[in-house]
Design an enzyme around this catalytic site. Structure first.
Site, PDB file in Angstrom:
ATOM      1  N   ASP A 199       5.732   2.573   2.477  1.00 21.48           N
ATOM      2  CA  ASP A 199       4.904   1.381   2.660  1.00 21.48           C
ATOM      3  C   ASP A 199       4.040   1.617   3.898  1.00 21.48           C
ATOM      4  O   ASP A 199       4.554   1.644   5.023  1.00 21.48           O
ATOM      5  CB  ASP A 199       5.840   0.169   2.841  1.00 21.48           C
ATOM      6  CG  ASP A 199       5.084  -1.137   3.005  1.00 21.48           C
ATOM      7  OD1 ASP A 199       3.886  -1.097   3.336  1.00 21.48           O
ATOM      8  OD2 ASP A 199       5.713  -2.193   2.823  1.00 21.48           O
ATOM      9  N   HIS A 200       2.761   1.792   3.679  1.00 21.64           N
ATOM     10  CA  HIS A 200       1.894   2.186   4.790  1.00 21.64           C
ATOM     11  C   HIS A 200       1.653   1.040   5.773  1.00 21.64           C
ATOM     12  O   HIS A 200       1.022   1.221   6.809  1.00 21.64           O
ATOM     13  CB  HIS A 200       0.573   2.727   4.244  1.00 21.64           C
ATOM     14  CG  HIS A 200      -0.063   3.752   5.138  1.00 21.64           C
ATOM     15  ND1 HIS A 200       0.284   3.917   6.458  1.00 21.64           N
ATOM     16  CD2 HIS A 200      -1.015   4.684   4.895  1.00 21.64           C
ATOM     17  CE1 HIS A 200      -0.439   4.879   7.001  1.00 21.64           C
ATOM     18  NE2 HIS A 200      -1.232   5.370   6.066  1.00 21.64           N
ATOM     19  N   ARG A 201       2.163  -0.152   5.474  1.00 22.57           N
ATOM     20  CA  ARG A 201       2.085  -1.223   6.472  1.00 22.57           C
ATOM     21  C   ARG A 201       3.113  -0.999   7.571  1.00 22.57           C
ATOM     22  O   ARG A 201       2.987  -1.487   8.676  1.00 22.57           O
ATOM     23  CB  ARG A 201       2.353  -2.586   5.811  1.00 22.57           C
ATOM     24  CG  ARG A 201       1.313  -2.981   4.789  1.00 22.57           C
ATOM     25  CD  ARG A 201       1.759  -4.213   4.038  1.00 22.57           C
ATOM     26  NE  ARG A 201       3.061  -4.032   3.417  1.00 22.57           N
ATOM     27  CZ  ARG A 201       3.758  -4.996   2.828  1.00 22.57           C
ATOM     28  NH1 ARG A 201       3.278  -6.233   2.790  1.00 22.57           N
ATOM     29  NH2 ARG A 201       4.915  -4.740   2.270  1.00 22.57           N
ATOM     30  N   PRO A 231       0.850  -1.199   0.000  1.00 23.98           N
ATOM     31  CA  PRO A 231       0.000   0.000   0.000  1.00 23.98           C
ATOM     32  C   PRO A 231       0.885   1.248   0.000  1.00 23.98           C
ATOM     33  O   PRO A 231       1.519   1.576   1.005  1.00 23.98           O
ATOM     34  CB  PRO A 231      -0.797  -0.129   1.304  1.00 23.98           C
ATOM     35  CG  PRO A 231      -0.050  -1.091   2.156  1.00 23.98           C
ATOM     36  CD  PRO A 231       0.829  -1.925   1.291  1.00 23.98           C
ATOM     37  N   ILE A 284       5.160   2.241   7.735  1.00 23.07           N
ATOM     38  CA  ILE A 284       5.338   3.663   8.045  1.00 23.07           C
ATOM     39  C   ILE A 284       3.961   4.304   8.097  1.00 23.07           C
ATOM     40  O   ILE A 284       3.172   4.110   7.167  1.00 23.07           O
ATOM     41  CB  ILE A 284       6.137   4.361   6.910  1.00 23.07           C
ATOM     42  CG1 ILE A 284       7.422   3.592   6.566  1.00 23.07           C
ATOM     43  CG2 ILE A 284       6.369   5.821   7.207  1.00 23.07           C
ATOM     44  CD1 ILE A 284       8.575   3.833   7.458  1.00 23.07           C
TER      45      ILE A 284
END
Ligand code: CAO
Length: 545
Positions: A517-519, A341, A521
């Site tokens: 990477d929104h998983r 993501p 950060i």
């Protein structure tokens, strides 16, 4: 003047598990100079030109475009004057090198000169400090092997590696079985060969194929030895999918790819030498599975395929195959885009003072033979900020269950080359001076464009910078170079009016965009990171802190 024949071998290609011949640049009869490029190899990570180690005439070509080669594979035979047969002093990135040979008066079939010898094959130094698991034995007692053939596969928690045959010969005893733990130095098997110098001598002194009739070691099993396998080209190499009693036979890169696709290797038909599964076999397996409704794929995105269009119905078209590098880049981009993501955060750094300082260093840069562009400052600032925000140096574990923190700061730098996009890595960027960084950018970009990068030049990156500042544009959303968790895009600086609270000032602004990477950060982390970077570039005295 006496002439001798020598064989050019594939040099150390940085541990690549097979590189494809994409171009053969010489023909039989060609006269070549030392360092003249002979062929172009493409591995997963890079394309490399293989230069001639000696001056001479091409006598026999042993490879063709499309062949897959590993380190030590014979490439071609050259005829050269004896006095020019000294190995060329290793140039930077020396390739196609052979070990210095003792003076050999004439091409002599080396096999006839050597007596059978037993060679114990031991577990090599695996780079770790403990035991590793022996996951696969690729040979059985009585098998003929050629130098370089894979004998076993070892797997540590970090990597899987193949142990190659050190000599041509026959497997005369196996001391281990699959599934056990082994330690460096432990004997795995014995190969009865015809002297450790055989393959070297045969390869370097004469181009004559090793006659199976002259290789006659008897094996302890009493089984007549098989002929040493002929060099096999991919098209001629069809073999049974799985060897009886032996699990699937494939190199670490193929295993990794299979894991990523979720494919059990046992169900893949092998076309490589000795029943080895090639990457192409996996591709073929996936293609067949997709055509057959993805029935045998255990993973699937469920995304409908883009329908095929007959473009020629609308006007003239032409079609050319994509290079391997282009296909790999496309696969990496798609994998990252579909798995991660992405969120992209934007800001502009006021680099007016930095630019004044940089331009003031122009004479000094010229004196040092370095081109000082804004990228060296961005690298330096980024390395400092990465150390202050170490989450950007982390990666998710493959199973997504844990976060791996890296206590080093290796930064990849995207380089645009005629062959495609490559990302060489600047190691320990946080410990380098501005001049060192500027010099390394120049050096790596030149190596990339000259196809001189080795796979290990492109490994180990923690974060990537992609600069289109020299080309143009006001901003772009870069795709994360997985399994990294962040990438910084640098666009073209421009002079802009900036409101200082009282009036507009003319300032040089550098557009930056940070994809993360929104998983791993969250937005707050990214906002703080980019703000810190913008502050640092706005006043480079922050780099001292
Ligand atoms: N703003 C304004 N000018 C810039 C600039 C910026 N952000 N960055 C570089 N420039 C200037 C340089 O100062 C140089 O100017 P002079 O020739 O007048 O000195 C000129 O642009 C050309 O720079 P460069 O591109 O040759 O050198 P670089 O150090 O900036 O970049 C490298 C090196 C390897 C990053 C670059 O050559 C490159 O390959 N960029 C493309 C990367 C890419 O493809 N990214 C996309 C990947 S994702 O698809």
């Amino acid at each position: 003047m006496s002439m001798i024949e020598k064989t050019v071998l594939v040099p150390d290609i940085g541990g690549a598990d097979g590189a494809e011949v994409v171009d053969v640049l010489v023909q039989v009869g060609d006269t070549v100079e030392v360092e003249q490029s002979l062929l172009v190899l493409e591995s997963d990570k890079a394309s490399m030109e293989i230069p001639a180690p000696w001056a001479g005439v091409v006598k026999t070509l042993l490879v063709a475009a499309g062949d897959e080669l590993s380190e030590g594979a014979p490439v071609l035979v050259m005829t050269l004057a004896q006095d020019s047969a000294e190995p060329h002093p290793p140039a930077e990135d020396q390739s196609a090198e052979e070990k210095p040979q003792p003076e050999t008066p004439a091409p002599t079939p080396a096999v006839e000169a050597s007596a059978p010898q037993a060679h114990d094959v031991m577990v090599p130094d695996t780079g770790g400090d403990g035991e590793v698991e022996l996951t696969e034995i690729c040979v059985a007692v009585g098998d003929s092997v050629s130098e370089g053939d894979s004998l076993v596969v070892l797997e540590s928690d970090k990597a899987s590696m193949e142990v190659p045959a050190p000599v041509d010969g026959v497997v005369s005893a196996l001391q281990v079985s699959a599934g056990v733990s082994v330690s460096p130095g432990q004997v795995l098997m014995t190969i009865t060969g015809v002297g450790s110098d055989v393959s070297e001598a045969a390869a370097t002194v004469t181009a004559e194929p090793v006659s199976s009739a002259s290789v006659s070691p008897s094996t302890p099993t009493g089984k007549p030895p098989q002929s040493p396998p002929e060099p096999v080209s991919r098209s001629a190499a069809a073999a049974p999918a799985v060897k009886p009693g032996v699990t699937a036979y494939a190199g670490p890169a193929v295993r990794k790819l299979a894991r990523e696709f979720g494919i059990a290797l046992e169900v893949v038909s092998a076309t490589g030498p000795r029943g080895r599964i090639l990457k192409e076999d996996l591709h073929q397996h996936v293609r067949a599975a997709l055509e057959g409704g993805a029935a045998t794929l255990s993973t699937g995105t469920g995304i409908p395929a883009v329908p095929a269009v007959d473009f020629s119905a609308f006007g003239p078209v032409s079609e050319e195959p994509l290079s391997r590098l282009a296909k790999l880049t496309a696969a990496n981009m798609q994998r990252s885009w579909l798995n991660v993501p992405h969120v992209t955060q934007f800001d502009d750094a006021d680099i007016s003072d930095l630019e004044t300082f940089r331009k003031g260093l122009k004479a000094e840069a010229e004196r040092r033979g370095v081109k000082l562009t804004p990228i060296a400052f961005v690298l330096m600032a980024c390395a400092r900020v990465l150390r202050q925000h170490p989450r950007f140096l982390s990666s998710l574990s493959a199973d997504g269950e844990s976060l791996i923190s890296k206590d080093y700061c290796h930064i990849g730098m995207a380089v645009d080359t005629p062959a495609g996009l490559v990302v060489p890595v600047i190691r320990d960027a946080d410990q380098k001076t501005l001049w060192e960084l500027a010099a390394e950018v120049l050096e790596l970009a030149a190596k990339a464009r000259d196809r001189k990068l080795r796979p290990d030049d492109m490994q180990g990156g923690c974060f990537t910078i992609s600069s289109l500042g020299g080309i143009g544009g006001r901003g772009f959303t870069p795709i994360i170079n997985t399994p990294e968790v962040g990438i910084l895009a640098v666009s073209r600086a421009a002079v802009q009016p900036v409101w200082d609270g009282e009036q507009f000032q003319s300032r040089t602004m550098l557009p930056l965009s940070l994809s993360y990477d929104h998983r791993v950060i969250n937005g707050g982390d990214a906002g703080r990171f980019l703000t810190q970077l913008v502050t640092t570039l706005g006043d480079i005295r922050h780099m001292l802190l």
